[in-house]
Design a protein around this motif. Structure first.
Motif, PDB file in Angstrom:
ATOM      1  N   VAL A  71       0.880  -1.166   0.000  1.00 10.62           N
ATOM      2  CA  VAL A  71       0.000   0.000   0.000  1.00 10.62           C
ATOM      3  C   VAL A  71       0.918   1.216   0.000  1.00 10.62           C
ATOM      4  N   ARG A  72       0.649   2.134  -0.908  1.00 10.22           N
ATOM      5  CA  ARG A  72       1.470   3.339  -1.035  1.00 10.22           C
ATOM      6  C   ARG A  72       0.669   4.568  -0.607  1.00 10.22           C
ATOM      7  N   ARG A  73       1.384   5.562  -0.127  1.00 10.90           N
ATOM      8  CA  ARG A  73       0.756   6.824   0.249  1.00 10.90           C
ATOM      9  C   ARG A  73      -0.068   7.339  -0.942  1.00 10.90           C
ATOM     10  N   GLY A  74      -1.314   7.737  -0.675  1.00 10.95           N
ATOM     11  CA  GLY A  74      -2.204   8.230  -1.715  1.00 10.95           C
ATOM     12  C   GLY A  74      -3.139   7.176  -2.284  1.00 10.95           C
ATOM     13  N   ASP A  75      -2.870   5.890  -2.022  1.00  8.50           N
ATOM     14  CA  ASP A  75      -3.761   4.833  -2.499  1.00  8.50           C
ATOM     15  C   ASP A  75      -5.130   4.940  -1.814  1.00  8.50           C
ATOM     16  N   VAL A  76      -6.190   4.701  -2.566  1.00  7.87           N
ATOM     17  CA  VAL A  76      -7.530   4.618  -1.994  1.00  7.87           C
ATOM     18  C   VAL A  76      -7.766   3.157  -1.636  1.00  7.87           C
ATOM     19  N   VAL A  77      -8.103   2.913  -0.375  1.00  9.69           N
ATOM     20  CA  VAL A  77      -8.249   1.550   0.126  1.00  9.69           C
ATOM     21  C   VAL A  77      -9.556   1.408   0.901  1.00  9.69           C
ATOM     22  N   ALA A  78      -9.962   0.174   1.137  1.00 10.54           N
ATOM     23  CA  ALA A  78     -11.119  -0.118   1.984  1.00 10.54           C
ATOM     24  C   ALA A  78     -10.611  -0.528   3.363  1.00 10.54           C
ATOM     25  N   VAL A  79     -11.115   0.135   4.392  1.00 10.85           N
ATOM     26  CA  VAL A  79     -10.756  -0.188   5.774  1.00 10.85           C
ATOM     27  C   VAL A  79     -11.922  -0.969   6.367  1.00 10.85           C
ATOM     28  N   ALA A  81     -13.865  -3.120   9.546  1.00  6.01           N
ATOM     29  CA  ALA A  81     -14.074  -3.334  10.977  1.00  6.01           C
ATOM     30  C   ALA A  81     -15.202  -4.347  11.090  1.00  6.01           C
ATOM     31  N   GLY A  82     -15.192  -5.123  12.131  1.00  4.75           N
ATOM     32  CA  GLY A  82     -16.260  -6.102  12.266  1.00  4.75           C
ATOM     33  C   GLY A  82     -16.110  -6.960  13.495  1.00  4.75           C
ATOM     34  N   GLY A  83     -17.015  -7.876  13.609  1.00  5.37           N
ATOM     35  CA  GLY A  83     -17.042  -8.813  14.714  1.00  5.37           C
ATOM     36  C   GLY A  83     -17.933  -9.976  14.333  1.00  5.37           C
ATOM     37  N   PRO A  84     -18.285 -10.802  15.300  1.00  6.57           N
ATOM     38  CA  PRO A  84     -19.145 -11.946  14.996  1.00  6.57           C
ATOM     39  C   PRO A  84     -20.477 -11.500  14.388  1.00  6.57           C
ATOM     40  N   GLY A  85     -20.718 -11.886  13.159  1.00  9.56           N
ATOM     41  CA  GLY A  85     -21.986 -11.610  12.518  1.00  9.56           C
ATOM     42  C   GLY A  85     -22.099 -10.288  11.779  1.00  9.56           C
ATOM     43  N   TYR A  86     -21.066  -9.453  11.816  1.00  9.52           N
ATOM     44  CA  TYR A  86     -21.144  -8.209  11.050  1.00  9.52           C
ATOM     45  C   TYR A  86     -19.766  -7.798  10.551  1.00  9.52           C
ATOM     46  N   ARG A  87     -19.801  -6.979   9.496  1.00 12.69           N
ATOM     47  CA  ARG A  87     -18.576  -6.487   8.881  1.00 12.69           C
ATOM     48  C   ARG A  87     -18.930  -5.209   8.125  1.00 12.69           C
ATOM     49  N   ILE A  88     -18.180  -4.141   8.380  1.00 10.75           N
ATOM     50  CA  ILE A  88     -18.397  -2.890   7.669  1.00 10.75           C
ATOM     51  C   ILE A  88     -17.074  -2.419   7.076  1.00 10.75           C
ATOM     52  N   SER A  89     -17.167  -1.581   6.044  1.00 11.97           N
ATOM     53  CA  SER A  89     -15.943  -1.022   5.472  1.00 11.97           C
ATOM     54  C   SER A  89     -16.206   0.419   5.047  1.00 11.97           C
ATOM     55  N   VAL A  90     -15.119   1.166   4.944  1.00 15.77           N
ATOM     56  CA  VAL A  90     -15.192   2.560   4.539  1.00 15.77           C
ATOM     57  C   VAL A  90     -13.991   2.847   3.648  1.00 15.77           C
ATOM     58  N   ASN A 108     -10.224   9.076   6.291  1.00 19.09           N
ATOM     59  CA  ASN A 108     -11.546   8.704   5.796  1.00 19.09           C
ATOM     60  C   ASN A 108     -11.908   9.652   4.660  1.00 19.09           C
ATOM     61  N   ARG A 109     -12.265   9.106   3.490  1.00 16.43           N
ATOM     62  CA  ARG A 109     -12.591   9.949   2.326  1.00 16.43           C
ATOM     63  C   ARG A 109     -13.829  10.797   2.551  1.00 16.43           C
ATOM     64  N   ALA A 110     -14.797  10.277   3.267  1.00 13.73           N
ATOM     65  CA  ALA A 110     -16.061  10.999   3.437  1.00 13.73           C
ATOM     66  C   ALA A 110     -15.986  12.085   4.515  1.00 13.73           C
ATOM     67  N   THR A 111     -15.314  11.796   5.633  1.00 10.30           N
ATOM     68  CA  THR A 111     -15.331  12.716   6.771  1.00 10.30           C
ATOM     69  C   THR A 111     -14.014  13.443   7.003  1.00 10.30           C
ATOM     70  N   GLY A 112     -12.924  12.924   6.420  1.00  2.98           N
ATOM     71  CA  GLY A 112     -11.610  13.510   6.661  1.00  2.98           C
ATOM     72  C   GLY A 112     -10.980  13.053   7.962  1.00  2.98           C
TER      73      GLY A 112
END
Length: 130
Positions: A71-79, A81-90, A108-112
């Motif tokens: 992963v290089r500086r400036g790359d757009v990536v998916a981060v 987070a999750g746990g048992p039974g759920y998973r989210i990304s941003v 974060n692209r949306a909130t900064g």
């Protein structure tokens, strides 16, 4: 789990021969132990087993501990987070380079909002602390 078998798995991961104390006898792992570089200097790896629940830190010498960034500086990536039974990304923008096993700073692209995450060996980026 025998120290010799564990040393072979670590050596395969790092590309360097590793010597463990033969008296080391962690309990058998229900699955394959998870091996990851330990940031920041990455002169060591952690070896962990979820069941029965143990973790070791093993020093690694030489340049093998310096993996190339994927992963290089400036790359757009998916981060993720999750746990048992759920998973989210941003979507986020990498603010630092990172190789597998390393932590990286993101925005974060949306909130900064600034985030810290870990680039796992499977290529996924997980929010730090989860």
């Amino acid at each position: 789990m025998l120290a010799a078998a564990l040393a072979a798995q670590i050596a395969a991961f790092t590309g360097q021969p590793v010597t463990l104390d033969p008296r080391l006898a962690p309990p058998d792992c229900a699955a394959t132990p998870v091996i990851a570089w330990v940031p920041p200097g990455r002169g060591a790896v952690s070896v962990s087993c979820a069941s029965p629940g143990w973790r070791l830190f093993v020093p690694v010498a030489g340049n093998a501990a310096r993996a190339a960034p994927v992963v290089r500086r400036g790359d757009v990536v998916a981060v993720v987070a999750g746990g048992p039974g759920y998973r989210i990304s941003v979507a986020a923008i990498a603010e630092t380079d990172a190789a597998p096993g390393a932590r990286l700073r993101l925005r974060n692209r949306a909130t900064g909002e600034r985030l810290q995450a870990e680039l796992r060996d499977d290529g996924e980026i997980w929010l730090a602390g989860l």
